[in-house]
Design a protein around this motif. Sequence first.
Motif, PDB file in Angstrom:
ATOM      1  N   THR A 144      24.023  17.492 -10.597  1.00 54.99           N
ATOM      2  CA  THR A 144      24.683  18.242  -9.523  1.00 54.99           C
ATOM      3  C   THR A 144      24.312  19.734  -9.565  1.00 54.99           C
ATOM      4  O   THR A 144      24.444  20.431  -8.569  1.00 54.99           O
ATOM      5  CB  THR A 144      26.224  18.119  -9.613  1.00 54.99           C
ATOM      6  OG1 THR A 144      26.627  18.639 -10.886  1.00 54.99           O
ATOM      7  CG2 THR A 144      26.695  16.687  -9.480  1.00 54.99           C
ATOM      8  N   ARG A 146      22.276  22.809  -9.076  1.00 54.26           N
ATOM      9  CA  ARG A 146      21.154  23.104  -8.174  1.00 54.26           C
ATOM     10  C   ARG A 146      20.193  24.071  -8.833  1.00 54.26           C
ATOM     11  O   ARG A 146      20.615  24.935  -9.615  1.00 54.26           O
ATOM     12  CB  ARG A 146      21.664  23.712  -6.861  1.00 54.26           C
ATOM     13  CG  ARG A 146      22.562  22.768  -6.057  1.00 54.26           C
ATOM     14  CD  ARG A 146      21.726  21.658  -5.443  1.00 54.26           C
ATOM     15  NE  ARG A 146      22.572  20.580  -4.951  1.00 54.26           N
ATOM     16  CZ  ARG A 146      22.561  20.153  -3.685  1.00 54.26           C
ATOM     17  NH1 ARG A 146      21.775  20.715  -2.799  1.00 54.26           N
ATOM     18  NH2 ARG A 146      23.324  19.151  -3.322  1.00 54.26           N
ATOM     19  N   ARG A 147      18.910  23.969  -8.498  1.00 60.22           N
ATOM     20  CA  ARG A 147      17.905  24.900  -9.012  1.00 60.22           C
ATOM     21  C   ARG A 147      18.192  26.267  -8.417  1.00 60.22           C
ATOM     22  O   ARG A 147      18.612  26.377  -7.249  1.00 60.22           O
ATOM     23  CB  ARG A 147      16.499  24.422  -8.606  1.00 60.22           C
ATOM     24  CG  ARG A 147      15.356  25.195  -9.265  1.00 60.22           C
ATOM     25  CD  ARG A 147      15.267  24.906 -10.735  1.00 60.22           C
ATOM     26  NE  ARG A 147      14.141  25.547 -11.370  1.00 60.22           N
ATOM     27  CZ  ARG A 147      14.267  26.550 -12.252  1.00 60.22           C
ATOM     28  NH1 ARG A 147      15.457  27.029 -12.570  1.00 60.22           N
ATOM     29  NH2 ARG A 147      13.207  27.048 -12.830  1.00 60.22           N
ATOM     30  N   MET A 182      16.774  18.428 -10.615  1.00 70.15           N
ATOM     31  CA  MET A 182      17.624  19.314  -9.804  1.00 70.15           C
ATOM     32  C   MET A 182      17.137  19.342  -8.361  1.00 70.15           C
ATOM     33  O   MET A 182      15.937  19.314  -8.097  1.00 70.15           O
ATOM     34  CB  MET A 182      17.552  20.749 -10.348  1.00 70.15           C
ATOM     35  CG  MET A 182      18.264  20.945 -11.650  1.00 70.15           C
ATOM     36  SD  MET A 182      17.950  22.611 -12.314  1.00 70.15           S
ATOM     37  CE  MET A 182      16.407  22.363 -13.181  1.00 70.15           C
ATOM     38  N   LEU A 183      18.090  19.456  -7.450  1.00 71.44           N
ATOM     39  CA  LEU A 183      17.765  19.701  -6.042  1.00 71.44           C
ATOM     40  C   LEU A 183      17.877  21.202  -5.810  1.00 71.44           C
ATOM     41  O   LEU A 183      18.523  21.911  -6.587  1.00 71.44           O
ATOM     42  CB  LEU A 183      18.782  18.987  -5.135  1.00 71.44           C
ATOM     43  CG  LEU A 183      18.904  17.468  -5.305  1.00 71.44           C
ATOM     44  CD1 LEU A 183      20.031  16.941  -4.403  1.00 71.44           C
ATOM     45  CD2 LEU A 183      17.583  16.772  -4.972  1.00 71.44           C
ATOM     46  N   ASN A 184      17.283  21.684  -4.709  1.00 72.26           N
ATOM     47  CA  ASN A 184      17.518  23.086  -4.342  1.00 72.26           C
ATOM     48  C   ASN A 184      18.734  23.151  -3.395  1.00 72.26           C
ATOM     49  O   ASN A 184      19.349  22.110  -3.111  1.00 72.26           O
ATOM     50  CB  ASN A 184      16.258  23.730  -3.741  1.00 72.26           C
ATOM     51  CG  ASN A 184      15.809  23.065  -2.448  1.00 72.26           C
ATOM     52  OD1 ASN A 184      16.581  22.351  -1.818  1.00 72.26           O
ATOM     53  ND2 ASN A 184      14.570  23.294  -2.073  1.00 72.26           N
ATOM     54  N   VAL A 185      19.076  24.330  -2.919  1.00 75.34           N
ATOM     55  CA  VAL A 185      20.286  24.431  -2.091  1.00 75.34           C
ATOM     56  C   VAL A 185      20.150  23.687  -0.767  1.00 75.34           C
ATOM     57  O   VAL A 185      21.146  23.305  -0.164  1.00 75.34           O
ATOM     58  CB  VAL A 185      20.735  25.893  -1.826  1.00 75.34           C
ATOM     59  CG1 VAL A 185      21.433  26.468  -3.022  1.00 75.34           C
ATOM     60  CG2 VAL A 185      19.595  26.758  -1.383  1.00 75.34           C
ATOM     61  N   GLY A 187      18.944  20.783  -0.610  1.00 72.65           N
ATOM     62  CA  GLY A 187      19.025  19.361  -0.943  1.00 72.65           C
ATOM     63  C   GLY A 187      17.665  18.720  -1.156  1.00 72.65           C
ATOM     64  O   GLY A 187      17.547  17.495  -1.148  1.00 72.65           O
TER      65      GLY A 187
END
Length: 301
Positions: A144, A146-147, A182-185, A187
Amino acid sequence: MWIFLNGRFVPREEATVSVFDHGFLYGDGVYETLRAYAGRIFMLSRHLERLRHSAHLIGLELPVPDKDWPSLIRETLERNGLGPQQTGGGSRDAYLRVSVSRGEGEIGLDPGLCSQPTVVILAKPFTPYPTHLHENGVQLALVTVRRNLDRALPPQIKSLNVLNNILAKQEATRAGAFDGIMLNVQGHLTECSTSNVFFVSRGRLCTPAGACGILEGITREVVLLLAKEEGIPTEEGPYEAEVLWGAEECFVTNTTLEILPVRQIDHHTIGEAGPDGKGGPGPLTTKLQKQFRTNLSRFLE
Ligand code: PDD
């Protein structure tokens, strides 16, 4: 163990840094992890280029001239018995770490408080990963955390402040996984805590683009080159996490792991399930692992 610290080689016991070092106080600094194979260093020039780029992005002037880095790094290997003539024909690989912090200074965020950056180069024998990881693959967790946002703390800075990645790693460990994606903001997929992610979809080798907010790994670069040479179609782009669930193959890359297959992400099996109900390295992954090893000497300096 001999460590290069601020202009001289000192024994490990004497390699100490001030509690006022801004690397310690604030994580203000940059680093590189390199690997040497029987004394020859994988993509040394590119690692040094990235070190310079990271330093530039934080406004840190490296106190060692460009031309001196290769000889200093090689000397660190040699002083630790890990140089080319010392490794007895290729068995002793080395892990190298170059760290440059803002240096010692009064308390306060202003880099102007520090007059001289701290430079550390250390080399130790490389501890290989257990072979079953490369043969069978590992499990990842989609975390969960985020990068870091590119406009807040650009992931292309290989910074001594690695808390974003540490939080992701902790979450993955709690989930029983080897590492976390990780996803970025927005997604979109980015990377794992210390590695880049690749997956195969309809025969294409895909990896998140630099614009998704990743550290553009040097191993990633080599893998993309090898894939192109092999005629494997490659693609860099923004991808939703869901593409992974249907991926035919998946692997992660970094300097120490090289190419590490992924057989499961959360409860999703990647590729064909084996007798244990889990996936394993697919044909493209195995091919690239082989190509990597066969071509390795081209990338050693
Ligand atoms: N990590 N992404 C992140 C966040 C990384 O920290 C790394 C490398 C990579 C892969 O980069 P390369 O292929 O150049 O090693 C991607 C190193 C191994 C480390 O932090 O020690």
